[in-house]
Enzyme design. Structure first.
Site, PDB file in Angstrom:
ATOM      1  CG  HIS A 253      -4.469   0.917  -4.290  1.00 36.65           C
ATOM      2  ND1 HIS A 253      -4.490  -0.246  -3.931  1.00 36.65           N
ATOM      3  CD2 HIS A 253      -3.694   1.424  -3.870  1.00 36.65           C
ATOM      4  CE1 HIS A 253      -3.215  -0.521  -3.414  1.00 36.65           C
ATOM      5  NE2 HIS A 253      -2.691   0.765  -3.364  1.00 36.65           N
TER       6      HIS A 253
ATOM      7  CG  HIS B 206      -3.662   0.394   1.771  1.00 40.85           C
ATOM      8  ND1 HIS B 206      -3.493   1.585   1.261  1.00 40.85           N
ATOM      9  CD2 HIS B 206      -4.521  -0.323   0.787  1.00 40.85           C
ATOM     10  CE1 HIS B 206      -4.133   1.847   0.283  1.00 40.85           C
ATOM     11  NE2 HIS B 206      -4.639   0.744  -0.205  1.00 40.85           N
ATOM     12  CB  SER B 207      -0.712   0.418  -0.844  1.00 36.77           C
ATOM     13  OG  SER B 207      -0.187   0.664  -2.223  1.00 36.77           O
ATOM     14  CE1 TYR B 208       7.680   0.226   0.880  1.00 33.75           C
ATOM     15  CE2 TYR B 208       6.572   1.768   2.516  1.00 33.75           C
ATOM     16  CZ  TYR B 208       7.758   1.068   2.042  1.00 33.75           C
ATOM     17  OH  TYR B 208       8.850   1.242   3.057  1.00 33.75           O
TER      18      TYR B 208
END
Length: 264
Positions: free
Chosen positions: A246, A104-106
């Site tokens: 997000h 997820h994300s970074y």
């Protein structure tokens, strides 16, 4: 009891799982390794992991060095390679195979590196609104124009040159309420050098694995948009979009569970 008798007794006693052990998957269950994003920790999956386990899956939620419950280890020496090694070491130590690796994300930076290094251990890769680097790129390289400079400035002004400061609650794109309060309360500064480190890959992102990319669009945060577009150009990847924020794992964990069981 004499020491010899004690050792003999222990040797004859079957080993049982300790309180911190993770149950083996039931028949038909899968092995999930969930990699969190910036400012996070294994805690971000606290509402997702139990639901997956209740379905018979085995779930690991590592915390990357310097963040979450490992924030006491924060230093300028923590790089992207440190975080890739965190997850690789978990997989190797726990002797995991046929993994559904979720980033997820970074965490997409980390998951991409792990998939490249331990391809044979991974059955499927899922990006949840995540960064997608290619060989030689850093996280800064794949942000929208101008964003890297803004983040570097924040590190110097408010992060002692070591870390990205935790954003103000108003800047966290979640609706007000207990879930947002919980998320913000647990966030910790993120080691800045992880965004400076070029990733080293032997293959294109995804490492040729079955891969799915799910974009979150309500709102669609700007830092991920170049990676969303990159995912669309990847041949063979499954693509999906959801009208969720997000950090939906905090507000609607059932949505995340549905995505992981559908695409995992």
């Amino acid at each position: 009891m004499h020491r010899r008798h004690l050792l003999t007794s222990l040797a004859a006693t079957p080993l049982t799982m300790g309180a911190g052990a993770v149950a083996q998957p039931r028949h038909g269950g899968k092995v999930y390794v969930l990699v969190h994003g910036m400012y996070g920790g294994g805690w971000v999956w606290n509402f997702v992991a139990p639901k997956l386990r209740a379905l018979g899956h085995q779930v690991y939620t590592p915390t990357l060095t310097g963040i979450g419950d490992r924030s006491h280890l924060l230093s300028r020496e923590i790089t992207l390679d440190t975080h890739i090694e965190d997850v690789c070491n978990l997989i190797e130590t726990e002797e995991l195979h046929d993994i559904v690796l979720v980033a997820h994300s970074y965490g997409g930076m980390v998951g991409t590196g792990v998939a490249d290094r331990l391809t044979s251990r991974i059955g499927r890769l899922i990006y949840l609104d995540a960064l997608i680097p290619e060989n030689g790129e850093s996280a800064y390289d794949i942000l929208p124009a101008g964003m890297a400079d803004l983040r570097r400035h924040a590190v110097q002004v408010a992060g002692a040159g070591i870390a990205f400061p935790v954003p103000q609650a108003a800047d966290v794109p979640l609706p007000p309420g207990p879930a947002k309060d919980w998320l913000v309360r647990h966030m910790r500064p993120h080691p800045a050098a992880t965004y400076e480190t070029p990733i080293r890959l032997a293959r294109p992102a995804g490492a040729g694995l079955p891969t799915a990319y799910i974009a979150y669009r309500h709102p669609a945060i700007a830092s991920i948009e170049p990676s969303r577009q990159r995912a669309k150009a990847k041949p063979g990847w499954q693509l999906a979009e959801r009208p969720v924020p997000h950090d939906v794992e905090a507000t609607e964990p059932d949505v995340v569970v549905s995505l992981l069981t559908t695409y995992g």
